[in-house]
Design a protein around this motif. Sequence first.
Motif, PDB file in Angstrom:
ATOM      1  N   GLU A   1       0.775  -1.159   0.067  1.00 55.33           N
ATOM      2  CA  GLU A   1       0.169   0.070   0.062  1.00 55.33           C
ATOM      3  C   GLU A   1       0.788   1.340   0.050  1.00 55.33           C
ATOM      4  O   GLU A   1       0.410   2.088  -0.577  1.00 55.33           O
ATOM      5  CB  GLU A   1      -0.840   0.067   1.113  1.00 55.33           C
ATOM      6  CG  GLU A   1      -1.915   1.108   1.247  1.00 55.33           C
ATOM      7  CD  GLU A   1      -2.792   1.268   0.090  1.00 55.33           C
ATOM      8  OE1 GLU A   1      -3.025   2.366  -0.496  1.00 55.33           O
ATOM      9  OE2 GLU A   1      -3.093   0.116  -0.707  1.00 55.33           O
ATOM     10  N   ASP A   2       1.731   1.263   0.483  1.00 54.13           N
ATOM     11  CA  ASP A   2       2.887   2.365   0.702  1.00 54.13           C
ATOM     12  C   ASP A   2       3.514   2.723  -0.598  1.00 54.13           C
ATOM     13  O   ASP A   2       3.416   3.780  -1.181  1.00 54.13           O
ATOM     14  CB  ASP A   2       3.959   2.165   1.768  1.00 54.13           C
ATOM     15  CG  ASP A   2       3.656   2.182   3.221  1.00 54.13           C
ATOM     16  OD1 ASP A   2       2.568   2.872   3.500  1.00 54.13           O
ATOM     17  OD2 ASP A   2       4.367   1.774   4.110  1.00 54.13           O
TER      18      ASP A   2
ATOM     19  N   ARG B   1       2.084   1.667  -3.405  1.00 55.06           N
ATOM     20  CA  ARG B   1       1.020   2.165  -4.298  1.00 55.06           C
ATOM     21  C   ARG B   1       0.624   3.606  -4.259  1.00 55.06           C
ATOM     22  O   ARG B   1       0.410   4.174  -5.143  1.00 55.06           O
ATOM     23  CB  ARG B   1      -0.197   1.215  -4.003  1.00 55.06           C
ATOM     24  CG  ARG B   1      -1.340   1.340  -4.878  1.00 55.06           C
ATOM     25  CD  ARG B   1      -2.696   0.638  -4.366  1.00 55.06           C
ATOM     26  NE  ARG B   1      -2.364  -0.798  -4.664  1.00 55.06           N
ATOM     27  CZ  ARG B   1      -2.533  -1.937  -3.789  1.00 55.06           C
ATOM     28  NH1 ARG B   1      -3.037  -1.590  -2.929  1.00 55.06           N
ATOM     29  NH2 ARG B   1      -2.471  -3.112  -4.230  1.00 55.06           N
ATOM     30  N   GLN B   2       0.859   4.293  -3.071  1.00 52.59           N
ATOM     31  CA  GLN B   2       0.439   5.589  -2.704  1.00 52.59           C
ATOM     32  C   GLN B   2       1.447   6.375  -3.499  1.00 52.59           C
ATOM     33  O   GLN B   2       1.015   7.525  -3.840  1.00 52.59           O
ATOM     34  CB  GLN B   2       0.921   5.802  -1.249  1.00 52.59           C
ATOM     35  CG  GLN B   2      -0.030   5.137  -0.297  1.00 52.59           C
ATOM     36  CD  GLN B   2      -1.600   5.875  -0.836  1.00 52.59           C
ATOM     37  OE1 GLN B   2      -1.798   7.023  -0.754  1.00 52.59           O
ATOM     38  NE2 GLN B   2      -2.759   5.105  -0.851  1.00 52.59           N
ATOM     39  N   TYR B   3       2.896   5.961  -4.040  1.00 52.65           N
ATOM     40  CA  TYR B   3       3.754   6.603  -4.565  1.00 52.65           C
ATOM     41  C   TYR B   3       3.300   6.783  -5.982  1.00 52.65           C
ATOM     42  O   TYR B   3       3.562   7.785  -6.636  1.00 52.65           O
ATOM     43  CB  TYR B   3       5.111   5.818  -4.787  1.00 52.65           C
ATOM     44  CG  TYR B   3       5.903   5.657  -3.663  1.00 52.65           C
ATOM     45  CD1 TYR B   3       5.901   6.631  -2.587  1.00 52.65           C
ATOM     46  CD2 TYR B   3       6.643   4.590  -3.478  1.00 52.65           C
ATOM     47  CE1 TYR B   3       6.705   6.319  -1.508  1.00 52.65           C
ATOM     48  CE2 TYR B   3       7.493   4.319  -2.366  1.00 52.65           C
ATOM     49  CZ  TYR B   3       7.449   5.005  -1.242  1.00 52.65           C
ATOM     50  OH  TYR B   3       8.016   4.879  -0.242  1.00 52.65           O
TER      51      TYR B   3
ATOM     52  N   ILE C   1       0.032   7.487  -6.870  1.00 53.41           N
ATOM     53  CA  ILE C   1      -1.241   8.347  -6.871  1.00 53.41           C
ATOM     54  C   ILE C   1      -0.832   9.533  -6.651  1.00 53.41           C
ATOM     55  O   ILE C   1      -0.371  10.302  -5.806  1.00 53.41           O
ATOM     56  CB  ILE C   1      -2.019   7.882  -5.642  1.00 53.41           C
ATOM     57  CG1 ILE C   1      -2.278   6.394  -5.700  1.00 53.41           C
ATOM     58  CG2 ILE C   1      -3.368   8.768  -5.655  1.00 53.41           C
ATOM     59  CD1 ILE C   1      -3.230   6.043  -4.500  1.00 53.41           C
ATOM     60  N   GLU C   2      -1.031  10.339  -7.967  1.00 53.70           N
ATOM     61  CA  GLU C   2      -0.807  11.938  -8.121  1.00 53.70           C
ATOM     62  C   GLU C   2      -1.401  12.653  -7.009  1.00 53.70           C
ATOM     63  O   GLU C   2      -2.747  12.396  -6.713  1.00 53.70           O
ATOM     64  CB  GLU C   2      -1.098  12.353  -9.478  1.00 53.70           C
ATOM     65  CG  GLU C   2      -0.632  13.699  -9.834  1.00 53.70           C
ATOM     66  CD  GLU C   2       0.926  13.745  -9.894  1.00 53.70           C
ATOM     67  OE1 GLU C   2       1.608  14.936  -9.468  1.00 53.70           O
ATOM     68  OE2 GLU C   2       1.541  12.642 -10.547  1.00 53.70           O
TER      69      GLU C   2
ATOM     70  N   SER D   1      -1.051  12.427  -3.767  1.00 56.52           N
ATOM     71  CA  SER D   1      -0.853  11.507  -2.503  1.00 56.52           C
ATOM     72  C   SER D   1       0.348  12.248  -1.707  1.00 56.52           C
ATOM     73  O   SER D   1       1.231  12.766  -2.148  1.00 56.52           O
ATOM     74  CB  SER D   1      -0.878  10.230  -2.448  1.00 56.52           C
ATOM     75  OG  SER D   1       0.400   9.728  -3.165  1.00 56.52           O
ATOM     76  N   ALA D   2       0.231  12.019  -0.218  1.00 55.67           N
ATOM     77  CA  ALA D   2       1.360  12.248   0.475  1.00 55.67           C
ATOM     78  C   ALA D   2       2.702  11.758   0.125  1.00 55.67           C
ATOM     79  O   ALA D   2       3.820  12.554   0.029  1.00 55.67           O
ATOM     80  CB  ALA D   2       1.072  12.372   1.909  1.00 55.67           C
TER      81      ALA D   2
ATOM     82  N   ASN E   1       3.303  10.479  -2.827  1.00 55.00           N
ATOM     83  CA  ASN E   1       3.856  10.970  -3.994  1.00 55.00           C
ATOM     84  C   ASN E   1       4.408  12.133  -3.984  1.00 55.00           C
ATOM     85  O   ASN E   1       5.370  12.407  -4.745  1.00 55.00           O
ATOM     86  CB  ASN E   1       2.537  11.021  -4.987  1.00 55.00           C
ATOM     87  CG  ASN E   1       2.911  11.371  -6.514  1.00 55.00           C
ATOM     88  OD1 ASN E   1       2.976  12.506  -6.879  1.00 55.00           O
ATOM     89  ND2 ASN E   1       3.070  10.591  -7.313  1.00 55.00           N
ATOM     90  N   GLU E   2       3.898  13.144  -3.048  1.00 58.43           N
ATOM     91  CA  GLU E   2       4.531  14.535  -2.857  1.00 58.43           C
ATOM     92  C   GLU E   2       5.865  14.395  -2.374  1.00 58.43           C
ATOM     93  O   GLU E   2       6.707  15.124  -2.732  1.00 58.43           O
ATOM     94  CB  GLU E   2       3.622  15.435  -2.401  1.00 58.43           C
ATOM     95  CG  GLU E   2       2.281  15.854  -2.986  1.00 58.43           C
ATOM     96  CD  GLU E   2       2.620  16.354  -4.291  1.00 58.43           C
ATOM     97  OE1 GLU E   2       3.444  17.353  -4.350  1.00 58.43           O
ATOM     98  OE2 GLU E   2       1.877  16.126  -5.220  1.00 58.43           O
TER      99      GLU E   2
END
Length: 233
Positions: free
Chosen positions: A117-118, A120-122, A124-125, A127-128, A130-131
Amino acid sequence: MEIKKLTKEEIAEGLTLNFVNKVNLKKKCSPVMFKAGDEPVGIMECSTGYWVHTSEGYLRDEKGRLIVFDIRACQIARARYLMNHGEEEKRKEAERVLEQRKKKILEKLNIFKNNIEDIRQYTIEGSAMNELMKVFESEDPRVKAKFNRKIANLPKMEAQYEWLVSEFEKGNYNLLLDIMRIEKIPNPITFRLDNEDDMRMLKNAFGKQAIDEAQGDVNKLYARLKVEQMYNM
């Protein structure tokens, strides 16, 4: 403590030197039975022996002092309990072992799931994660390659996780314990045919009674084998 001799009464009960000397009070000392037919009680080690506690509290003398029972008496009492109730105790212990194994597998699966999940978050434009990745990349270009490798490996990790979960749902706990490096499950074929203790453990863990009680669940048989090994140490 090594007991050198049993009384006539102890022998008449069915106790043997080999059996009583396998009892290790340091490993597990309760419950015990000081006389055949007695209600089981608990004991607790003290500096000179063991205190005895019942449902009503610790045994005390007429002056209110805790009564101390010597090591031999307690070792015999523990052996007596195991002779009469050992099968029931081992069965309960095997249930505990199996539940612990399942819990450890689920904990590992949960860690794996969170890692997925961590990553996967990378992807997602906005997302914390990703930023944060963009910040790290701006500070060190080499970080981008690291994140890209993780993202590229994501489908493989997801497939692996799904396979692990399916094996858990099928009840293949021994396989998972091994490949997830949680616990090495002993192979019965490595036990020595000419060793009395090995053969007794195998009989107790994989004998007809154990197989009937397991009702086809091989995990219960291997949990019982671990218990047999624990009691034989």
